[in-house]
Design a protein around this motif. Structure first.
Motif, PDB file in Angstrom:
ATOM      1  N   ARG A  26       9.890 -10.730 -44.480  1.00 41.30           N
ATOM      2  CA  ARG A  26      10.411  -9.795 -45.487  1.00 41.30           C
ATOM      3  C   ARG A  26      11.297 -10.541 -46.487  1.00 41.30           C
ATOM      4  NH1 ARG A  26      15.038  -6.597 -45.896  1.00 41.30           N
ATOM      5  NH2 ARG A  26      15.815  -7.639 -44.024  1.00 41.30           N
ATOM      6  N   TYR A  27      11.147 -10.188 -47.771  1.00 39.97           N
ATOM      7  CA  TYR A  27      11.937 -10.807 -48.827  1.00 39.97           C
ATOM      8  C   TYR A  27      12.404  -9.708 -49.769  1.00 39.97           C
ATOM      9  CZ  TYR A  27      13.171 -13.808 -52.808  1.00 39.97           C
ATOM     10  OH  TYR A  27      13.826 -14.439 -53.844  1.00 39.97           O
ATOM     11  N   ASP A  33      13.272 -13.418 -44.454  1.00 40.04           N
ATOM     12  CA  ASP A  33      12.993 -13.698 -43.045  1.00 40.04           C
ATOM     13  C   ASP A  33      12.209 -15.002 -42.962  1.00 40.04           C
ATOM     14  OD1 ASP A  33      14.221 -11.354 -42.380  1.00 40.04           O
ATOM     15  OD2 ASP A  33      12.383 -10.233 -41.988  1.00 40.04           O
ATOM     16  N   VAL A  34      12.691 -15.921 -42.137  1.00 36.04           N
ATOM     17  CA  VAL A  34      12.079 -17.253 -42.033  1.00 36.04           C
ATOM     18  C   VAL A  34      11.872 -17.588 -40.561  1.00 36.04           C
ATOM     19  CG1 VAL A  34      12.419 -19.720 -42.446  1.00 36.04           C
ATOM     20  CG2 VAL A  34      13.060 -18.080 -44.205  1.00 36.04           C
ATOM     21  N   GLY A 192      13.221 -20.688 -47.722  1.00 36.52           N
ATOM     22  CA  GLY A 192      12.357 -19.551 -47.440  1.00 36.52           C
ATOM     23  C   GLY A 192      10.988 -19.927 -46.920  1.00 36.52           C
ATOM     24  N   CYS A 193      10.801 -21.177 -46.511  1.00 35.14           N
ATOM     25  CA  CYS A 193       9.506 -21.644 -46.017  1.00 35.14           C
ATOM     26  C   CYS A 193       9.455 -21.522 -44.494  1.00 35.14           C
ATOM     27  CB  CYS A 193       9.291 -23.092 -46.445  1.00 35.14           C
ATOM     28  SG  CYS A 193       7.758 -23.820 -45.853  1.00 35.14           S
ATOM     29  N   ASP A 194       8.368 -20.991 -43.955  1.00 35.83           N
ATOM     30  CA  ASP A 194       8.149 -20.970 -42.511  1.00 35.83           C
ATOM     31  C   ASP A 194       7.671 -22.347 -42.061  1.00 35.83           C
ATOM     32  OD1 ASP A 194       8.835 -18.306 -42.404  1.00 35.83           O
ATOM     33  OD2 ASP A 194       6.761 -17.574 -42.358  1.00 35.83           O
ATOM     34  N   VAL A 195       8.234 -22.845 -40.962  1.00 35.29           N
ATOM     35  CA  VAL A 195       7.902 -24.185 -40.478  1.00 35.29           C
ATOM     36  C   VAL A 195       7.492 -24.103 -39.012  1.00 35.29           C
ATOM     37  CG1 VAL A 195       8.785 -26.502 -40.012  1.00 35.29           C
ATOM     38  CG2 VAL A 195       9.459 -25.313 -42.108  1.00 35.29           C
ATOM     39  N   ALA A 196       6.364 -24.755 -38.678  1.00 33.00           N
ATOM     40  CA  ALA A 196       5.905 -24.848 -37.296  1.00 33.00           C
ATOM     41  C   ALA A 196       5.712 -26.315 -36.941  1.00 33.00           C
ATOM     42  CB  ALA A 196       4.596 -24.093 -37.096  1.00 33.00           C
ATOM     43  N   ILE A 197       6.185 -26.701 -35.763  1.00 35.31           N
ATOM     44  CA  ILE A 197       5.965 -28.048 -35.228  1.00 35.31           C
ATOM     45  C   ILE A 197       5.067 -27.909 -34.012  1.00 35.31           C
ATOM     46  CG2 ILE A 197       7.045 -30.083 -34.196  1.00 35.31           C
ATOM     47  CD1 ILE A 197       9.619 -29.345 -35.688  1.00 35.31           C
ATOM     48  N   PHE A 198       3.962 -28.630 -34.018  1.00 34.21           N
ATOM     49  CA  PHE A 198       3.028 -28.577 -32.892  1.00 34.21           C
ATOM     50  C   PHE A 198       3.008 -29.945 -32.222  1.00 34.21           C
ATOM     51  CE2 PHE A 198      -1.233 -28.425 -30.907  1.00 34.21           C
ATOM     52  CZ  PHE A 198      -1.101 -27.233 -30.212  1.00 34.21           C
TER      53      PHE A 198
END
Length: 496
Positions: A26-27, A33-34, A192-198
């Protein structure tokens, strides 16, 4: 009036990468929301790569359809063009003082994000100093310039419209990021960037304070998973303004200068010439592999001079460096010397210049050790420091009375790709090239010796081999030990 972006981190629990790729935070009212999540291990014993590739592909398609950005990486470029460095330095000085720079290597079309970036940059500098309290001001500055360099290349992909209006940008990291790279990922969340570490191999080896900034989804370890380069977004292109009306900045060309040696440029140049051409390395039969011995720091001085046979036994402390391009192909080779606690490689700047990563070959070791950690360099002195993933046996840097003409010396390097060749000679003189102190010596060297060790009779490092005279036979130059000690201060243990 809202001056900066407010972040609500991980407002709900997400355990599947497919869900992460589809969620749109949501923005509204300047609040976003991040999600910052690290997957350590995999939820099942099956090969996770097919599902990962599918999720990553869907993530990229959703971002494209929504008009937002997507970026996937397993490492970040660390080579900074000399033409970009002045802009980065100017921008860093302003941001470090808490001021908004007048000129940027990038700019958002949304003032809210420009303010968010400035605040986040200062936060990250403070966090870096907190995590590394012994870091010098130079190290902090180098970290800050890395942030600017990575931002200039990554942010245009994540924010193609210069704002968050198009949706939520997604960044996917494959593998284990280093500390500086992880801090950059934190910076992205502040925008505001979503970050995923795999990281299928398990938990990351990072300070707990940093790990606490991301949510963890753990599973079974899969250390054998290897990510293909085709997964990653190409890290290329020029720095550019992110505002909608801006056009990319054209990088001026750097004039070439003729080298003194066919394989080595003169260190006297304030802007070194481009790296030498790759040296084709013939196949070499190496001795049987053995486990690397623990660090054993030799004494800087010995009661009696060492024999040439004894000096030759120091060769395992000199490594071969294969410089890799963006495709993982070897473009040239050089030498380096283990110093400090044995996990630092001292070499020439012109050896590492232009490399995306470096493959380190150690004598009597069948393994290659990859690193992309260029810790420090000085283009005028033609020196650079790389971090070695596993420590070896270091060579002490000389710290005694002034050297004299006629002293016996030994040179160890990998000329023409021939691993750790040893030659002897004498000190022929001392030269000064634009404030750079050089030792002229007669021990034979050839292309590939650059970055190798010049030792005295007691096994101490008195110089780093760097250049030769094309017209003269066995007339070569090495950066002297005083310049080396000044360059490496802050990286050497006390008393070394």
């Amino acid at each position: 009036m809202i001056n900066s972006l407010q972040i609500s981190l991980n407002p709900m629990r997400i355990t599947l990468l497919s869900v992460f790729g589809g969620v749109r935070g949501r923005y509204a009212g300047g609040r976003k929301d991040v999600y910052f999540i690290r997957w350590t291990g995999c939820p099942s014993s099956t090969d996770p790569l097919p599902a990962l590739l599918k999720d990553a592909g869907n993530m990229a398609l959703r971002a494209c359809a929504a008009g937002s950005g997507y970026f996937c990486a397993k490492q970040l470029d660390k080579f900074i063009s000399p033409t970009s460095l002045p802009l980065y330095q100017s921008c860093y000085e302003k941001l470090a003082e808490g001021k908004s720079p007048s000129g940027r290597p990038f700019s958002f079309g949304e003032p809210l994000l420009n303010n968010a970036y400035d605040l986040a940059f200062g936060e990250l500098l403070r966090l870096y100093q907190k995590c590394f309290p012994k870091a010098s001001s130079t190290m902090v500055k180098n970290f800050g310039i890395k942030l600017l360099h990575w931002s200039a290349h990554v942010l245009p992909r994540l924010f193609p419209n210069g704002s968050l209006a198009g949706g939520t940008p997604k960044f996917l990291w494959l593998g284990a990021p280093h500390e500086a790279e992880y801090l950059f990922l934190i910076l992205l969340t502040r925008l505001g960037c979503d970050v995923a570490i795999f990281h299928p191999a398990g938990e990351l080896s990072l300070p707990e304070e940093l790990l606490a900034m991301s949510a963890c989804v753990s599973g079974d370890a899969h250390p054998q998973v290897s990510f293909p380069d085709t997964c990653c977004t190409p890290f290329a292109g020029q720095e550019q303004d992110l505002s909608p009306a801006a056009s990319p900045v054209k990088q001026p060309s750097v004039p070439k200068k003729p080298p003194v040696h066919p394989s080595r440029p003169p260190v006297a140049a304030s802007n070194p010439s481009p790296p030498p051409q790759a040296v084709s390395r013939p196949s070499v039969v190496r001795s049987s592999p053995s486990r690397q011995q623990p660090i054993a720091r030799p004494s800087p001085s010995q009661a009696t001079p060492l024999s040439y046979e004894q000096l030759a036994k120091l060769a395992p402390s000199v490594v071969m460096i294969e410089v890799m391009d963006e495709y993982g192909q070897c473009k040239k080779t050089g030498s380096g010397v283990l110093i400090g606690d044995g996990n630092l490689i001292l070499t020439n700047f012109h050896v590492v210049q232009g490399g995306r990563s470096y493959s380190i070959q150690m004598e009597n070791d069948e393994h290659s050790y990859s690193t992309d950690e260029l810790l420090k360099y000085h283009s005028l002195h033609d020196l650079a420091l790389l971090r070695l993933p596993c420590p070896g046996r270091p060579i002490p840097i000389y710290n005694g009375p002034p050297l004299a003409r006629g002293q016996n010396v030994v040179a160890i390097g990998s000329p023409l790709g021939l691993f750790n060749s040893v030659s002897d000679g004498i000190i022929a003189g001392f030269r000064q090239f634009e404030e750079v102190s050089m030792i002229q010596f007669t021990a034979p060297t050839s292309p590939g010796s650059s970055g190798g060790a010049l030792l005295n009779q007691y096994g101490a490092l008195i110089g780093i081999i760097t250049a030769g005279f094309r017209e003269g036979q066995n007339l070569n130059l090495a950066v002297d030990y005083q310049t080396i000690r000044q360059f490496a201060r802050g990286f050497l243990p006390q008393g070394v």
